[in-house]
Design a protein around this motif. Structure first.
Motif, short mmCIF file in Angstrom:
data_model
loop_
_atom_site.label_atom_id
_atom_site.label_comp_id
_atom_site.label_asym_id
_atom_site.label_seq_id
_atom_site.Cartn_x
_atom_site.Cartn_y
_atom_site.Cartn_z
N THR A 61 0.82 -0.85 -0.45
CA THR A 61 -0.04 -0.19 -0.20
C THR A 61 0.57 1.13 -0.24
N GLN A 62 2.38 0.89 0.56
CA GLN A 62 2.97 2.50 0.31
C GLN A 62 3.48 2.76 -0.56
N LEU A 98 1.01 4.45 -2.99
CA LEU A 98 1.05 6.24 -2.59
C LEU A 98 2.26 6.80 -2.26
N THR A 99 3.50 5.97 -2.83
CA THR A 99 4.28 6.94 -3.26
C THR A 99 4.77 6.70 -5.38
N GLU A 141 -1.10 6.62 -8.85
CA GLU A 141 -2.76 5.92 -8.77
C GLU A 141 -2.37 5.50 -9.70
N ASN A 201 -5.71 5.94 5.57
CA ASN A 201 -4.99 6.30 4.38
C ASN A 201 -4.76 5.25 3.45
N GLU A 202 -4.90 3.31 3.96
CA GLU A 202 -4.93 2.25 3.57
C GLU A 202 -5.91 1.98 2.90
N VAL A 254 -7.43 3.93 0.39
CA VAL A 254 -7.09 2.93 -0.93
C VAL A 254 -7.44 2.28 -1.68
#
Length: 176
Positions: free
Chosen positions: A63-64, A67-68, A71, A100-101, A104
């Motif tokens: 997931t991290q 995010l970086t 998308e 946050n996760e 996503v």
């Protein structure tokens, strides 16, 4: 063969096709320790784990990292993956599934709503391997046929022993 609860169970071993990028990944090591046959390929999507005999494919993502990296790039990768694989799963890994996760995951679900993609959140490698093997095993041809047979037999037994079924049989006898 091991004894478990009075029933014999044989160890299930299969061939797994993985992207070369996962060659030094912990998932690869876990599958090798369990004596599965691993084949690495550059031609599959990065992060892919494919159980060809079961007809299921998984794409691993943190997931991290999602995010970086952005998308849109991720969505293109997933779209390509689900266009190739009929039974596809996205294994989203996060040590903690916080707001946050979950956000996503919600955005991915919304983006791929109606597709053949199933999203599975996991916390660690052991959990990811366990779920992939469980899904692959239950969808493998001999296991799936066995499960269907057991379900049909259970259904027949439930119907046969049902008080409603017995009442209908008695009603039919009285009407004749």
């Amino acid at each position: 063969m091991t004894e478990s609860g009075g029933q014999e169970q044989s160890r299930w071993i299969t061939t797994v096709i993985m992207s070369t990028a996962l060659q030094n990944h912990e998932i690869s090591a876990v599958l090798q320790r369990q004596q599965h046959r691993l084949r690495y390929s550059d031609s599959v999507e990065i992060g892919s784990v494919i159980f060809s005999l079961s007809g299921v494919a998984f794409i691993l993502s943190d997931t991290q990292d999602l995010l970086t990296t952005g998308e849109e790039q991720f969505s293109e990768r997933i779209q390509k993956f689900i266009n190739i694989h009929r039974n596809s799963f996205l294994v989203l890994s996060a040590a903690l599934h916080g707001p946050n996760e979950w956000n996503v995951m919600f955005r991915i679900q919304r983006r791929f709503l109606g597709s053949n993609l199933r999203i599975i959140p996991v916390h660690n490698t052991a959990e990811a391997v366990k779920l992939m093997l469980t899904i692959a095993k239950i969808t493998s041809k001999p296991q799936a046929d066995d499960t269907r047979y057991k379900m049909a037999m259970t259904k027949a037994q439930i119907i046969e022993n049902s008080p409603v079924w017995k009442m209908l049989q008695e009603y039919q006898l009285h009407c004749n």
